[in-house]
Design an enzyme around this catalytic site. Sequence first.
Site, PDB file in Angstrom:
ATOM      1  N   ASN A  39     -10.799  -2.904  -6.173  1.00 48.96           N
ATOM      2  CA  ASN A  39     -10.003  -1.916  -6.926  1.00 48.96           C
ATOM      3  C   ASN A  39     -10.623  -1.520  -8.270  1.00 48.96           C
ATOM      4  OD1 ASN A  39      -6.762  -3.091  -5.728  1.00 48.96           O
ATOM      5  ND2 ASN A  39      -8.018  -1.400  -4.988  1.00 48.96           N
ATOM      6  N   TRP A  40     -11.633  -2.278  -8.738  1.00 47.41           N
ATOM      7  CA  TRP A  40     -12.309  -1.884  -9.992  1.00 47.41           C
ATOM      8  C   TRP A  40     -13.011  -0.549  -9.836  1.00 47.41           C
ATOM      9  CZ3 TRP A  40     -10.947  -4.758 -14.005  1.00 47.41           C
ATOM     10  CH2 TRP A  40     -10.588  -6.100 -13.801  1.00 47.41           C
TER      11      TRP A  40
ATOM     12  N   GLY B 177      -0.063   5.371  -4.441  1.00 40.94           N
ATOM     13  CA  GLY B 177      -0.742   6.611  -4.837  1.00 40.94           C
ATOM     14  C   GLY B 177      -0.170   7.809  -4.101  1.00 40.94           C
TER      15      GLY B 177
ATOM     16  N   SER C  19      -8.243  -5.193   4.730  1.00 48.05           N
ATOM     17  CA  SER C  19      -8.750  -4.954   3.372  1.00 48.05           C
ATOM     18  C   SER C  19      -9.057  -6.224   2.581  1.00 48.05           C
ATOM     19  CB  SER C  19      -7.769  -4.063   2.587  1.00 48.05           C
ATOM     20  OG  SER C  19      -7.682  -2.800   3.178  1.00 48.05           O
TER      21      SER C  19
ATOM     22  N   ASP D 127       0.829  -1.210   0.000  1.00 46.27           N
ATOM     23  CA  ASP D 127       0.000   0.000   0.000  1.00 46.27           C
ATOM     24  C   ASP D 127       0.866   1.264   0.000  1.00 46.27           C
ATOM     25  OD1 ASP D 127      -2.308   1.479   0.021  1.00 46.27           O
ATOM     26  OD2 ASP D 127      -2.709   1.202   2.163  1.00 46.27           O
TER      27      ASP D 127
ATOM     28  N   GLU E 110       0.594 -13.334  12.300  1.00 45.05           N
ATOM     29  CA  GLU E 110       1.057 -12.117  12.964  1.00 45.05           C
ATOM     30  C   GLU E 110       0.939 -10.980  11.949  1.00 45.05           C
ATOM     31  OE1 GLU E 110       2.137 -11.909  16.111  1.00 45.05           O
ATOM     32  OE2 GLU E 110       1.859 -14.058  16.459  1.00 45.05           O
TER      33      GLU E 110
ATOM     34  N   HIS F 104       2.535   3.245  -8.997  1.00 46.34           N
ATOM     35  CA  HIS F 104       2.380   1.794  -9.205  1.00 46.34           C
ATOM     36  C   HIS F 104       3.599   1.226  -9.943  1.00 46.34           C
ATOM     37  CE1 HIS F 104      -1.531   1.947  -7.505  1.00 46.34           C
ATOM     38  NE2 HIS F 104      -2.120   2.563  -8.513  1.00 46.34           N
TER      39      HIS F 104
ATOM     40  N   ARG G 152      -5.328  -1.940   8.363  1.00 49.33           N
ATOM     41  CA  ARG G 152      -6.535  -2.663   7.932  1.00 49.33           C
ATOM     42  C   ARG G 152      -6.114  -3.922   7.188  1.00 49.33           C
ATOM     43  NH1 ARG G 152      -7.902   2.485   6.144  1.00 49.33           N
ATOM     44  NH2 ARG G 152      -7.145   2.026   4.042  1.00 49.33           N
TER      45      ARG G 152
HETATM   46  C1  FPP Z   1      -2.196   0.135  -3.199  1.00 48.77           C
HETATM   47  O1  FPP Z   1      -1.660   1.438  -3.180  1.00 48.77           O
HETATM   48  C2  FPP Z   1      -1.626  -0.575  -4.336  1.00 48.77           C
HETATM   49  C3  FPP Z   1      -2.343  -1.155  -5.336  1.00 48.77           C
HETATM   50  C4  FPP Z   1      -3.812  -1.138  -5.380  1.00 48.77           C
HETATM   51  C5  FPP Z   1      -1.672  -1.798  -6.467  1.00 48.77           C
HETATM   52  C6  FPP Z   1      -0.494  -2.619  -6.113  1.00 48.77           C
HETATM   53  C7  FPP Z   1       0.355  -2.760  -7.313  1.00 48.77           C
HETATM   54  C8  FPP Z   1       1.708  -2.689  -7.344  1.00 48.77           C
HETATM   55  C9  FPP Z   1       2.558  -2.608  -6.174  1.00 48.77           C
HETATM   56  C10 FPP Z   1       2.456  -2.672  -8.607  1.00 48.77           C
HETATM   57  C11 FPP Z   1       2.221  -3.732  -9.571  1.00 48.77           C
HETATM   58  C12 FPP Z   1       2.235  -5.123  -9.083  1.00 48.77           C
HETATM   59  C13 FPP Z   1       2.654  -6.163  -9.837  1.00 48.77           C
HETATM   60  C14 FPP Z   1       2.472  -7.553  -9.377  1.00 48.77           C
HETATM   61  C15 FPP Z   1       3.347  -5.961 -11.119  1.00 48.77           C
HETATM   62  P1  FPP Z   1      -2.637   2.655  -3.357  1.00 48.77           P
HETATM   63  O2  FPP Z   1      -2.726   2.982  -4.796  1.00 48.77           O
HETATM   64  O3  FPP Z   1      -3.965   2.345  -2.717  1.00 48.77           O
HETATM   65  O4  FPP Z   1      -1.896   3.773  -2.579  1.00 48.77           O
HETATM   66  P2  FPP Z   1      -2.556   4.956  -1.740  1.00 48.77           P
HETATM   67  O5  FPP Z   1      -3.228   4.300  -0.556  1.00 48.77           O
HETATM   68  O6  FPP Z   1      -1.392   5.787  -1.354  1.00 48.77           O
HETATM   69  O7  FPP Z   1      -3.529   5.669  -2.633  1.00 48.77           O
END
Ligand code: FPP
Length: 243
Positions: A69-70, A24, A197, A21, A208, A38, A195
């Site tokens: 996430n969609w 963003g 999630s 996480d 853990e 990402h 969380r």
């Molecule tokens: C959560 O961060 C992250 C994701 C929903 C996507 C995870 C993907 C990657 C780490 C990269 C690609 C993975 C692979 C397997 C190639 P967020 O976008 O919710 O961050 P934020 O909470 O700061 O908005």
Amino acid sequence: MAVETDDKAQSGPKHVAVIMDGNGRWAQMRHRPRLFGHHAGAKRIREIVEVCPDVGVKYLTIFAFSTENWKRTQTEVSGLMALFRKYIEKEAKDLIKDGVRVRFIGDRIKLDEKLVTLMDELELLTSHNDKVHLTIALNYGGRDEVTRAAKRLAYDIEKGKLTHKDVTAETLASYLDTHVLPDPDLVIRTSGEARISNFLLWQSAYSEYEFIDTLWPDFTAQEFCEVVGRYGARDRRFGAVKA
Ligand code: FPP
């Protein structure tokens, strides 16, 4: 990467699951679009996979895209899907060579055909590997997984393959996407959010948890090793009282 190893690796977690996480926010802090975060996050995965054998981690499961996430913008969703395709195409050769066995969990039904083909191919091409088992959760949700498992179980009962008397925790677990994996010993979430999630709800009953402030694109292999090292000091009782 050279990382110090010691006897802790023996008592350390065999299966670590990670909620990656903070991509963003990492991008926002740099006044860049979320996808920039990402892409930076995707680059982190390789060094963490590489260091797993040094700290005794045999199974690494990462949360790449959830069933929720969609709801993100079309730009972000399609950018992430393109990133997953690119990741598989770019990393396949090294993953095969480095002995990494790759599996995907989650519902493939909503994913595009090209991506699913790449996922199937990578699973097949790495199926003889055993150094590290990397599982990528893609269109994955814990409730969705249990629902799909219950549906398949109900279908088999309907077909007379088993009866309601056969339904135990073990039977249900054998219908989960993760049926070939051990339960995670440790679940790490980066970015300071505390969380679950909808991640590995069934499997993490006795895991853990470590909630780390670092945003995922800044989470180094060194920090991963430190978190894994701390696990050795924990006292897991699985609901029992210490003798
Ligand atoms: C959560 O961060 C992250 C994701 C929903 C996507 C995870 C993907 C990657 C780490 C990269 C690609 C993975 C692979 C397997 C190639 P967020 O976008 O919710 O961050 P934020 O909470 O700061 O908005």
